[in-house]
Motif scaffolding. Structure first.
Motif, PDB file in Angstrom:
ATOM      1  N   HIS A  29      13.398  37.820   3.795  1.00 20.09           N
ATOM      2  CA  HIS A  29      14.491  38.411   4.397  1.00 20.09           C
ATOM      3  C   HIS A  29      15.515  37.696   4.812  1.00 20.09           C
ATOM      4  CE1 HIS A  29      16.380  42.147   6.061  1.00 20.09           C
ATOM      5  NE2 HIS A  29      16.482  41.401   7.269  1.00 20.09           N
ATOM      6  N   LEU A  30      15.390  36.542   5.444  1.00 21.93           N
ATOM      7  CA  LEU A  30      16.402  35.644   5.922  1.00 21.93           C
ATOM      8  C   LEU A  30      16.981  34.887   5.088  1.00 21.93           C
ATOM      9  CD1 LEU A  30      14.319  34.334   9.117  1.00 21.93           C
ATOM     10  CD2 LEU A  30      16.182  35.790   9.130  1.00 21.93           C
ATOM     11  N   GLY A  31      16.419  34.825   3.629  1.00 21.21           N
ATOM     12  CA  GLY A  31      17.344  34.026   2.683  1.00 21.21           C
ATOM     13  C   GLY A  31      16.938  32.990   2.148  1.00 21.21           C
ATOM     14  N   PRO A  32      17.509  32.273   1.225  1.00 21.97           N
ATOM     15  CA  PRO A  32      17.035  31.274   0.302  1.00 21.97           C
ATOM     16  C   PRO A  32      16.768  30.018   1.092  1.00 21.97           C
ATOM     17  CG  PRO A  32      19.257  32.118  -0.616  1.00 21.97           C
ATOM     18  CD  PRO A  32      18.903  32.928   0.575  1.00 21.97           C
ATOM     19  N   SER A  33      17.593  29.625   2.336  1.00 26.10           N
ATOM     20  CA  SER A  33      17.174  28.531   2.932  1.00 26.10           C
ATOM     21  C   SER A  33      15.693  28.553   3.328  1.00 26.10           C
ATOM     22  CB  SER A  33      18.123  28.360   3.946  1.00 26.10           C
ATOM     23  OG  SER A  33      19.580  28.242   3.535  1.00 26.10           O
ATOM     24  N   PHE A  34      15.478  29.936   3.888  1.00 28.98           N
ATOM     25  CA  PHE A  34      14.334  30.231   4.858  1.00 28.98           C
ATOM     26  C   PHE A  34      12.984  30.311   3.693  1.00 28.98           C
ATOM     27  CE2 PHE A  34      17.228  31.204   7.874  1.00 28.98           C
ATOM     28  CZ  PHE A  34      16.706  30.524   9.013  1.00 28.98           C
ATOM     29  N   VAL A  35      13.353  30.519   2.569  1.00 29.15           N
ATOM     30  CA  VAL A  35      12.316  30.621   1.642  1.00 29.15           C
ATOM     31  C   VAL A  35      12.002  29.168   1.179  1.00 29.15           C
ATOM     32  CG1 VAL A  35      11.909  31.155  -1.047  1.00 29.15           C
ATOM     33  CG2 VAL A  35      12.900  32.863   0.634  1.00 29.15           C
ATOM     34  N   LYS A  36      13.144  28.269   1.231  1.00 27.45           N
ATOM     35  CA  LYS A  36      12.743  26.815   0.724  1.00 27.45           C
ATOM     36  C   LYS A  36      11.640  26.299   2.007  1.00 27.45           C
ATOM     37  CE  LYS A  36      13.854  23.654  -2.044  1.00 27.45           C
ATOM     38  NZ  LYS A  36      13.277  23.849  -3.367  1.00 27.45           N
ATOM     39  N   VAL A  37      11.940  26.705   3.202  1.00 21.75           N
ATOM     40  CA  VAL A  37      11.016  26.433   4.172  1.00 21.75           C
ATOM     41  C   VAL A  37       9.853  26.863   3.924  1.00 21.75           C
ATOM     42  CG1 VAL A  37      10.409  26.607   6.743  1.00 21.75           C
ATOM     43  CG2 VAL A  37      12.924  26.180   5.952  1.00 21.75           C
ATOM     44  N   GLY A  38       9.553  27.900   3.399  1.00 27.12           N
ATOM     45  CA  GLY A  38       8.190  28.500   2.994  1.00 27.12           C
ATOM     46  C   GLY A  38       7.634  27.748   2.136  1.00 27.12           C
ATOM     47  N   GLN A  39       8.504  27.483   0.835  1.00 27.13           N
ATOM     48  CA  GLN A  39       8.174  26.555  -0.283  1.00 27.13           C
ATOM     49  C   GLN A  39       7.529  25.290   0.154  1.00 27.13           C
ATOM     50  OE1 GLN A  39      11.573  26.632  -2.441  1.00 27.13           O
ATOM     51  NE2 GLN A  39      10.813  28.148  -3.863  1.00 27.13           N
ATOM     52  N   SER A  57       2.252  30.067  -1.408  1.00 28.59           N
ATOM     53  CA  SER A  57       2.359  29.656  -2.761  1.00 28.59           C
ATOM     54  C   SER A  57       3.203  30.676  -3.705  1.00 28.59           C
ATOM     55  CB  SER A  57       0.912  29.507  -3.229  1.00 28.59           C
ATOM     56  OG  SER A  57       0.117  30.513  -3.423  1.00 28.59           O
ATOM     57  N   GLY A  58       3.238  31.848  -3.254  1.00 27.71           N
ATOM     58  CA  GLY A  58       3.981  32.630  -4.097  1.00 27.71           C
ATOM     59  C   GLY A  58       5.475  32.798  -4.061  1.00 27.71           C
ATOM     60  N   LEU A  59       6.085  31.698  -3.120  1.00 23.66           N
ATOM     61  CA  LEU A  59       7.326  31.624  -2.975  1.00 23.66           C
ATOM     62  C   LEU A  59       7.716  30.100  -4.023  1.00 23.66           C
ATOM     63  CD1 LEU A  59       7.615  31.466   0.970  1.00 23.66           C
ATOM     64  CD2 LEU A  59       8.480  33.306  -0.907  1.00 23.66           C
ATOM     65  N   GLN A  60       6.634  29.749  -4.484  1.00 19.34           N
ATOM     66  CA  GLN A  60       6.963  28.513  -5.371  1.00 19.34           C
ATOM     67  C   GLN A  60       7.713  29.147  -6.880  1.00 19.34           C
ATOM     68  OE1 GLN A  60       6.819  25.363  -4.949  1.00 19.34           O
ATOM     69  NE2 GLN A  60       6.005  25.505  -2.958  1.00 19.34           N
ATOM     70  N   VAL A  61       8.667  29.665  -6.891  1.00 19.72           N
ATOM     71  CA  VAL A  61       9.499  30.142  -8.092  1.00 19.72           C
ATOM     72  C   VAL A  61      10.835  29.951  -7.712  1.00 19.72           C
ATOM     73  CG1 VAL A  61       7.861  31.935  -8.802  1.00 19.72           C
ATOM     74  CG2 VAL A  61       9.511  32.566  -7.321  1.00 19.72           C
ATOM     75  N   LYS A  62      11.913  30.183  -8.517  1.00 27.07           N
ATOM     76  CA  LYS A  62      13.262  30.076  -8.217  1.00 27.07           C
ATOM     77  C   LYS A  62      13.602  30.687  -6.842  1.00 27.07           C
ATOM     78  CE  LYS A  62      14.934  29.489 -12.930  1.00 27.07           C
ATOM     79  NZ  LYS A  62      15.612  29.995 -13.882  1.00 27.07           N
ATOM     80  N   VAL A  63      14.458  30.253  -5.933  1.00 29.96           N
ATOM     81  CA  VAL A  63      14.886  30.828  -4.800  1.00 29.96           C
ATOM     82  C   VAL A  63      15.329  32.106  -5.188  1.00 29.96           C
ATOM     83  CG1 VAL A  63      16.241  30.498  -2.840  1.00 29.96           C
ATOM     84  CG2 VAL A  63      14.987  28.489  -3.652  1.00 29.96           C
ATOM     85  N   SER A  64      16.426  32.418  -5.904  1.00 28.00           N
ATOM     86  CA  SER A  64      17.050  33.625  -6.325  1.00 28.00           C
ATOM     87  C   SER A  64      16.098  34.634  -6.601  1.00 28.00           C
ATOM     88  CB  SER A  64      18.229  33.509  -7.142  1.00 28.00           C
ATOM     89  OG  SER A  64      17.437  33.086  -8.549  1.00 28.00           O
ATOM     90  N   HIS A  65      14.955  34.405  -7.384  1.00 30.53           N
ATOM     91  CA  HIS A  65      13.975  35.056  -7.811  1.00 30.53           C
ATOM     92  C   HIS A  65      12.962  35.582  -6.815  1.00 30.53           C
ATOM     93  CE1 HIS A  65      10.109  36.532  -9.644  1.00 30.53           C
ATOM     94  NE2 HIS A  65      10.892  37.143 -10.518  1.00 30.53           N
TER      95      HIS A  65
END
Length: 72
Positions: A29-39, A57-65
């Motif tokens: 929800h917070l966006g691509p930068s935070f998804v990168k932190v999760g990755q 581990s489900g975040l290990q895809v393209k950030v936009s996806h």
């Protein structure tokens, strides 16, 4: 006594799993930068409990996806 310990461990594991799901959803929800932190956290075997690693581990895809699939 073994049953009580096993039951207690099961409840803790379930709470960790629920919190890991909630944290993944918040990161999405917070966006691509935070998804990168999760990755980054998903590969840190010594940083997070296994439930979190599995969820992130489900975040290990393209950030936009990953950001668009947060509604899952």
């Amino acid at each position: 006594m073994f049953y009580l310990i096993s039951s207690w461990e099961c409840r803790i594991s379930q709470r960790r799993l629920q919190r890991a799901r909630e944290l993944r959803q918040i990161l999405c929800h917070l966006g691509p930068s935070f998804v990168k932190v999760g990755q980054s956290l998903s590969v840190g075997l010594d940083i997070c409990p296994q439930e979190y690693l599995d969820e992130f581990s489900g975040l290990q895809v393209k950030v936009s996806h990953a950001v668009h699939s947060c509604n899952l």
